[in-house]
Design a protein around this motif. Structure first.
Motif, mmCIF file in Angstrom:
data_model
loop_
_atom_site.group_PDB
_atom_site.id
_atom_site.type_symbol
_atom_site.label_atom_id
_atom_site.label_comp_id
_atom_site.label_asym_id
_atom_site.label_seq_id
_atom_site.Cartn_x
_atom_site.Cartn_y
_atom_site.Cartn_z
ATOM 1 N N GLU A 34 0.808 -0.998 -0.039
ATOM 2 C CA GLU A 34 0.048 0.362 -0.271
ATOM 3 C C GLU A 34 1.376 1.040 0.018
ATOM 4 O O GLU A 34 0.937 2.145 -1.041
ATOM 5 C CB GLU A 34 -0.603 -0.135 1.277
ATOM 6 N N LEU A 35 2.010 1.315 1.044
ATOM 7 C CA LEU A 35 3.015 2.171 1.063
ATOM 8 C C LEU A 35 3.673 3.096 -0.722
ATOM 9 O O LEU A 35 3.298 4.067 -1.339
ATOM 10 C CB LEU A 35 3.233 2.599 1.589
ATOM 11 N N ILE A 36 4.271 1.428 -0.210
ATOM 12 C CA ILE A 36 4.395 1.219 -1.876
ATOM 13 C C ILE A 36 3.392 2.120 -3.690
ATOM 14 O O ILE A 36 3.669 2.908 -4.368
ATOM 15 C CB ILE A 36 5.153 0.318 -2.895
ATOM 16 N N LYS A 37 2.493 1.494 -3.609
ATOM 17 C CA LYS A 37 1.388 2.137 -3.894
ATOM 18 C C LYS A 37 1.003 3.357 -4.169
ATOM 19 O O LYS A 37 1.063 4.765 -4.757
ATOM 20 C CB LYS A 37 0.119 1.800 -4.065
ATOM 21 N N HIS A 38 0.858 4.304 -3.196
ATOM 22 C CA HIS A 38 0.700 5.139 -1.753
ATOM 23 C C HIS A 38 1.775 6.172 -2.701
ATOM 24 O O HIS A 38 1.449 7.494 -2.902
ATOM 25 C CB HIS A 38 0.350 5.614 -0.435
ATOM 26 N N ARG A 39 2.905 5.690 -2.653
ATOM 27 C CA ARG A 39 4.081 6.127 -2.891
ATOM 28 C C ARG A 39 4.232 6.947 -4.459
ATOM 29 O O ARG A 39 4.418 7.976 -4.886
ATOM 30 C CB ARG A 39 5.610 5.909 -2.203
ATOM 31 N N ASP A 40 4.191 5.365 -5.031
ATOM 32 C CA ASP A 40 4.110 5.941 -6.340
ATOM 33 C C ASP A 40 3.247 6.707 -7.214
ATOM 34 O O ASP A 40 2.860 7.538 -8.305
ATOM 35 C CB ASP A 40 3.876 4.570 -7.244
ATOM 36 N N GLN A 41 1.831 6.632 -6.163
ATOM 37 C CA GLN A 41 0.851 7.240 -6.861
ATOM 38 C C GLN A 41 1.727 9.173 -7.039
ATOM 39 O O GLN A 41 1.025 10.571 -7.064
ATOM 40 C CB GLN A 41 -0.573 7.406 -6.190
ATOM 41 N N LEU A 42 1.987 9.073 -5.222
ATOM 42 C CA LEU A 42 2.363 10.225 -5.047
ATOM 43 C C LEU A 42 3.309 11.419 -6.047
ATOM 44 O O LEU A 42 3.115 12.576 -6.808
ATOM 45 C CB LEU A 42 2.509 10.830 -3.824
ATOM 46 N N ASN A 43 4.475 10.033 -6.030
ATOM 47 C CA ASN A 43 4.911 10.813 -7.339
ATOM 48 C C ASN A 43 4.031 11.006 -8.542
ATOM 49 O O ASN A 43 4.835 12.348 -9.722
ATOM 50 C CB ASN A 43 6.004 9.532 -7.544
ATOM 51 N N LYS A 44 4.047 9.886 -9.442
ATOM 52 C CA LYS A 44 3.034 10.955 -9.917
ATOM 53 C C LYS A 44 2.250 11.959 -9.743
ATOM 54 O O LYS A 44 1.747 12.883 -10.752
ATOM 55 C CB LYS A 44 2.390 9.242 -10.296
ATOM 56 N N GLU A 45 1.822 12.380 -8.766
ATOM 57 C CA GLU A 45 0.500 13.015 -9.000
ATOM 58 C C GLU A 45 2.121 14.665 -8.870
ATOM 59 O O GLU A 45 2.276 15.995 -8.837
ATOM 60 C CB GLU A 45 0.039 13.161 -7.444
ATOM 61 N N TRP A 98 -1.621 33.673 -3.963
ATOM 62 C CA TRP A 98 -1.931 33.031 -3.515
ATOM 63 C C TRP A 98 -0.046 31.459 -2.949
ATOM 64 O O TRP A 98 0.042 31.413 -4.627
ATOM 65 C CB TRP A 98 -2.949 32.008 -3.030
ATOM 66 N N ILE A 99 0.050 30.872 -2.371
ATOM 67 C CA ILE A 99 0.156 29.866 -2.431
ATOM 68 C C ILE A 99 -0.336 28.641 -1.928
ATOM 69 O O ILE A 99 -0.692 28.796 -0.759
ATOM 70 C CB ILE A 99 2.334 30.531 -1.276
ATOM 71 N N CYS A 100 -0.600 27.677 -2.123
ATOM 72 C CA CYS A 100 -1.338 26.300 -2.284
ATOM 73 C C CYS A 100 0.505 25.689 -1.742
ATOM 74 O O CYS A 100 1.110 25.318 -2.170
ATOM 75 C CB CYS A 100 -1.789 25.487 -3.268
ATOM 76 N N GLU A 101 -0.133 24.458 -0.808
ATOM 77 C CA GLU A 101 0.548 23.522 0.138
ATOM 78 C C GLU A 101 0.213 21.941 -0.514
ATOM 79 O O GLU A 101 -1.481 22.659 0.576
ATOM 80 C CB GLU A 101 1.446 24.067 1.499
ATOM 81 N N LYS A 102 0.666 20.895 -0.631
ATOM 82 C CA LYS A 102 0.203 20.396 -0.735
ATOM 83 C C LYS A 102 1.811 18.877 0.092
ATOM 84 O O LYS A 102 2.149 18.475 -0.309
ATOM 85 C CB LYS A 102 -0.171 19.119 -2.233
ATOM 86 N N VAL A 103 1.194 18.446 1.345
ATOM 87 C CA VAL A 103 2.079 17.378 2.067
ATOM 88 C C VAL A 103 1.852 16.007 1.508
ATOM 89 O O VAL A 103 0.474 15.721 1.104
ATOM 90 C CB VAL A 103 1.744 17.177 3.639
ATOM 91 N N ILE A 104 3.082 15.388 0.566
ATOM 92 C CA ILE A 104 3.389 14.221 0.172
ATOM 93 C C ILE A 104 4.608 13.963 0.867
ATOM 94 O O ILE A 104 4.886 14.064 2.340
ATOM 95 C CB ILE A 104 3.416 14.731 -0.932
ATOM 96 N N LEU A 105 4.761 12.222 1.082
ATOM 97 C CA LEU A 105 5.547 11.566 1.273
ATOM 98 C C LEU A 105 7.200 11.479 0.496
ATOM 99 O O LEU A 105 7.243 12.341 -0.661
ATOM 100 C CB LEU A 105 5.644 9.823 1.516
ATOM 101 N N LYS A 106 8.066 11.664 0.499
ATOM 102 C CA LYS A 106 9.270 11.785 -0.072
ATOM 103 C C LYS A 106 9.317 10.817 -0.934
ATOM 104 O O LYS A 106 8.944 10.016 -0.543
ATOM 105 C CB LYS A 106 10.183 11.829 0.849
#
Length: 289
Positions: A149-160, A281-289
């Motif tokens: 799941e973490l891998i999938k989430h990381r891949d998704q975040l990287n994609k985003e 304005w500045i938007c911030e989106k927190v993601i994993l490294k």
């Protein structure tokens, strides 16, 4: 001897008898009576003797019959005792055989029970080992699933991140930042961010403050800080309170008596402004490294 001589002799004997009789009569009449009584009794006894003899015969026969019955009874009792002894011995023998068979069966059952107990123990150990392996596999599966799941989430975040980077989103220390080129009110600016899974920026330390100054190049930009709920109580859009303050000197001040409930960041630092002003304005989106 002549006829007459015999008569004389007979006559003489009769006379002597008469004399003796007279003597007895004259001497003791009582004795005579007694003699008669004894004579009568003797006669009576002689007459009764045959009757007593018959009774004794009956008694003798009864005695012999009783003896025969007693002998027969003894024989029957002896026979009964012998039969009883035989039966007892037979039952005793049967009981001994049955007892031996029962003991053999008990021994066999005890051995079977011990074997079953050993099998149960072995099966219990095997079950516990399987349970332990199953738990270990479940943990590994969970870890694998979690990692997956973490891998999938990381891949998704990287994609985003890559997609957002193409759309001018900047990656910095586990977060993505977007600096707008157009201007909107504080509320509209926040709406733009939330529609993209982000929010107005929250500045947590001096490093991040320096990063904001760098990408904004001194231009006034909305940040996610407001005291709209209660005047003077400033808080971030995630409802956390201030831990770092970078207010410009004299700020916040609600200049000219106008409600200035929203914060902007510019070259000197932070300042409060009316929320309906149009700014970048500045938007911030927190993601994993």
């Amino acid at each position: 001897m002549s006829y007459y001589g015999n008569m004389d002799i007979q006559h003489e004997m009769d006379r002597e008898d008469d004399e003796e009789m007279n003597i007895y009569i004259n001497v003791d009449p009582i004795n005579s009576s007694h003699v008669r009584t004894e004579t009568e009794n003797s006669e009576t006894k002689r007459q009764q003797t045959p009757q007593h003899t018959g009774s004794d015969t009956v008694r003798n026969r009864s005695s012999r019959a009783s003896s025969v019955c007693l002998v027969l009874l003894c024989v029957l009792l002896l026979t009964a005792v012998i039969v009883l002894c035989v039966l007892i011995n037979s039952k005793s023998t049967n009981c001994s055989e049955e007892t031996h068979q029962l003991l053999t069966q008990i021994t066999n059952l005890t051995e079977e029970r011990d074997q079953l107990q050993i099998k149960i123990t072995n099966l219990t150990e095997a079950r516990d080992e399987l349970l332990s392996k199953n738990m270990q596999l479940a943990k590994e599966r969970d870890i694998s699933s979690s990692n997956l799941e973490l891998i999938k989430h990381r891949d998704q975040l990287n994609k985003e991140k890559n997609e957002l980077s193409k759309n001018e989103w900047i990656y910095y220390k586990s977060s993505l930042y977007f600096l707008s080129t157009e201007k909107k009110s504080w509320t509209e600016s926040r709406r733009y961010c939330t529609l993209r899974g982000a929010d107005l920026i929250i500045i947590n330390n001096s490093e991040e403050q320096g990063f904001v100054k760098k990408i904004s190049a001194g231009v006034k930009v909305w940040i996610g800080l407001t005291d709209g709920d209660k005047e003077g109580r400033w808080k971030w859009v995630d409802s956390s309170t201030l831990t770092f303050r970078f207010w410009t000197s004299g700020e916040p001040n609600s200049y000219g008596g106008i409600d200035e409930d929203c914060a902007v960041n510019y070259e000197p630092g932070w300042a409060d402004f009316p929320c309906n002003h149009l700014m970048q304005w500045i938007c911030e989106k927190v993601i994993l490294k």
